[in-house]
Design an enzyme around this catalytic site. Structure first.
Site, PDB file in Angstrom:
ATOM      1  N   GLU A   1      -8.391 -14.498  -2.726  1.00 26.34           N
ATOM      2  CA  GLU A   1      -7.057 -14.957  -2.332  1.00 26.34           C
ATOM      3  C   GLU A   1      -6.597 -16.175  -3.125  1.00 26.34           C
ATOM      4  OE1 GLU A   1      -5.379 -13.095  -0.609  1.00 26.34           O
ATOM      5  OE2 GLU A   1      -6.756 -11.893   0.599  1.00 26.34           O
TER       6      GLU A   1
ATOM      7  N   GLU B   1      -6.058 -13.355  -7.662  1.00 25.34           N
ATOM      8  CA  GLU B   1      -4.691 -12.829  -7.632  1.00 25.34           C
ATOM      9  C   GLU B   1      -3.704 -13.642  -8.466  1.00 25.34           C
ATOM     10  OE1 GLU B   1      -2.885 -10.758  -4.433  1.00 25.34           O
ATOM     11  OE2 GLU B   1      -4.547 -11.178  -3.083  1.00 25.34           O
TER      12      GLU B   1
ATOM     13  N   ALA C   1       6.118  -0.017  -2.730  1.00 32.88           N
ATOM     14  CA  ALA C   1       5.110  -0.107  -3.791  1.00 32.88           C
ATOM     15  C   ALA C   1       3.712   0.264  -3.296  1.00 32.88           C
ATOM     16  CB  ALA C   1       5.114  -1.511  -4.393  1.00 32.88           C
ATOM     17  N   GLN C   2       3.275  -0.344  -2.184  1.00 36.95           N
ATOM     18  CA  GLN C   2       1.948  -0.020  -1.661  1.00 36.95           C
ATOM     19  C   GLN C   2       1.921   1.380  -1.069  1.00 36.95           C
ATOM     20  OE1 GLN C   2      -0.998  -1.376  -1.826  1.00 36.95           O
ATOM     21  NE2 GLN C   2      -0.522  -3.396  -2.669  1.00 36.95           N
TER      22      GLN C   2
ATOM     23  N   CYS D   1       7.340   3.841   2.159  1.00 39.35           N
ATOM     24  CA  CYS D   1       7.089   4.377   0.817  1.00 39.35           C
ATOM     25  C   CYS D   1       7.630   3.424  -0.236  1.00 39.35           C
ATOM     26  CB  CYS D   1       7.709   5.768   0.670  1.00 39.35           C
ATOM     27  SG  CYS D   1       7.036   6.697  -0.729  1.00 39.35           S
TER      28      CYS D   1
ATOM     29  N   HIS E   1      -2.477  -5.074   5.896  1.00 36.95           N
ATOM     30  CA  HIS E   1      -2.400  -6.514   6.170  1.00 36.95           C
ATOM     31  C   HIS E   1      -2.422  -6.662   7.679  1.00 36.95           C
ATOM     32  CE1 HIS E   1      -1.622 -10.719   5.837  1.00 36.95           C
ATOM     33  NE2 HIS E   1      -0.343 -10.673   6.136  1.00 36.95           N
TER      34      HIS E   1
END
Length: 490
Positions: free
Chosen positions: A389, A393, A47-48, A45, A132
């Protein structure tokens, strides 16, 4: 466990690297239906984890959080994040056995112990999701044959994932299904529904592979996204101070300059970024960037080669096993750089002044974006993946430097990205030493003088044509068309 990519025959490696398709909006007509009524349990839990969970819940899905007993008992930040936002929180043993979908949103280095801990608890036919693919591709994690394995990877930091969703939009997202783990053939439907749940379908979704995501993600973050910005910050600051420019001004120009400069990049690509310069400055920035590309290309090739071969991952995982000795030392070293230790001055710098006095910074961004894109596509990665990528970003990472310099950037990115950033920085700083000897304040710190305003028309036409015809500009124009509603960063 063996590196999964390296176990594949060459033809399959190439096929997986080249897997990338921009999905039509009509493919998401079913919305979140495939996940309706399913119990989704998030592990992690941060940021993502928090922001994806908030979006999924607001999309009408059943979301809870499984945390380690010590995180709950000690009321760590992950527990606070989940409970303060009204989520059900429990241990692995309490929540995983009834989960239909388990979302592993922990840091890369925790993936193996986390997956080994939860896999025996997962019910037959459940789904395991990643954001990821490092654990699957580089560590070679073997997943139970009855489990479906998918990936949904937003191409933004977690804070942006939430902010764009709240605005009624979303962030570009990559989805994939691990072909070795799709026993019921439902992986794609689940991944699409997940992307809708986070809002990603509104900004554009790429259907890719675990391998293409990992190899392109590692390359982008090591070079242009983090390594080049860190290298540029250190070199440009030291050069300005060496040339007699006030340290406070130099610090402010760099700390906030990357964000301002790359804001133009976000909305109109490299072309728009250089269009913000005067014609003489544009030609100067173009020439500097071409020189930088010649110098740095072997380094970019080395990073891509080490990523493809698995050498980078092996080296980093050895550092994991050594309690992050190198990572922690490099992090401490970065804190001692002149740029990091010098507060930004109070002087006000206008938006245009960041461009006019930061010609070298513009050149570094152009060189880094184009080199990263060119190197990835030369390795077999499809242009759309390479764009996300590299160019896409860069403004998002530059934004973190504006908040708290390199510390904030390295604190925000993953440990995997941070490790690769330092490798690049350590190689690139000495590589550019001779180049920097010839740099003066006309391109970093003060801007071109009035005497430098002459422009050869033929040369200007040549430069403009070269800028607009680069492949990253062509694919970028298409993909940015799907992101027209995204808010400004600055």
């Amino acid at each position: 466990m063996a590196n999964y990519f390296n176990t594949l025959p060459l033809r399959e490696q190439l096929a997986q690297l080249a897997k990338c398709r921009f999905m039509d909006s009509s493919e998401f007509a079913d919305g979140v239906e495939a996940l309706k009524g399913k119990k989704m349990v998030v592990i992690g839990c941060g940021a993502q984890g928090l922001n994806q969970g908030l979006n999924l819940r607001d999309s009408g899905l059943d979301v809870s959080y499984a945390l380690r007993p010590e995180a709950i008992a000690q009321k760590r930040q992950s527990w606070k994040n989940a409970t303060e936002n009204g989520f059900v929180v429990g241990t692995y043993e309490e929540l995983i056995p009834t989960a239909d979908v388990v979302l592993n949103l922990t840091p890369d280095k925790q993936h193996t112990p986390v997956v080994k801990a939860v896999m025996p608890l997962m019910k037959e036919g459940a789904c395991l999701s990643y954001s990821h693919g490092f654990n699957i591709v580089e560590e070679g994690m073997q997943i139970r044959e009855d489990l479906t394995v998918i990936m949904v990877a937003p191409k933004c930091p977690g804070s942006e994932v939430r902010a764009e969703y709240v605005r009624g939009f979303g962030v570009p997202t990559l989805i994939a299904v691990h072909e070795d783990n799709d026993p019921k053939g439902e992986g794609l439907a689940l991944a699409k529904a997940y992307a809708v749940g986070t809002g990603g379908h509104k900004a554009g979704v790429l259907m890719s592979s675990f391998i293409a995501e990992v190899k392109s993600d590692l390359m982008g973050e090591q070079t242009i996204l983090c390594g080049m910005l860190q290298t540029g910050s250190i070199l440009c600051f030291d050069k300005m101070v060496e040339e007699g420019i006030d340290a406070g001004y130099a610090s402010r120009l760099i700390q906030y300059g990357w964000e301002t400069i790359t804001e133009a990049l976000k909305y109109g690509g490299v072309t728009n970024m250089l269009d913000r310069l005067s014609n003489p400055a544009k030609i100067k920035a173009f020439d500097l960037s071409e020189e930088l590309k010649v110098i740095m290309r072997p380094l970019y090739n080395k990073h891509q080669d080490d990523i493809i071969s698995g050498h980078f991952s092996q080296t980093m995982m050895e550092d994991w096993a050594n309690d992050d000795k190198n990572l922690l030392q490099w992090r401490a070293d970065t804190a001692e750089t002149n740029f990091e230790k010098t507060p930004a001055g109070d002087v006000e710098i206008s938006e245009q002044e960041f461009f006019d006095n930061g010609i070298l910074m513009v050149a570094m961004v152009k060189a880094g974006v184009e080199l990263a894109f060119e190197t990835m596509t030369a390795a077999g990665i499809i242009a759309e993946s390479a764009y996300y990528e590299s160019l896409h970003e860069t403004p998002l990472i530059a934004n973190t430097i504006a908040r708290k310099k390199l510390y904030e950037m390295n604190a925000t990115i993953s440990d995997t990205a941070e490790y690769g950033c330092y490798l690049y920085n350590h190689a690139c700083v000495p590589l550019l030493a001779d180049f920097m000897k010839d740099i003066k304040t006309d391109v970093i710190g003060k801007g071109l003088s009035v005497e430098d305003n002459g422009v050869d028309n033929a040369r200007l036409i040549e430069v403009n044509k070269a800028l607009r015809s680069h492949p990253v500009e062509a694919v970028g124009a298409v993909l940015r068309g799907h992101m027209a509603d995204m808010k400004k960063i600055v």
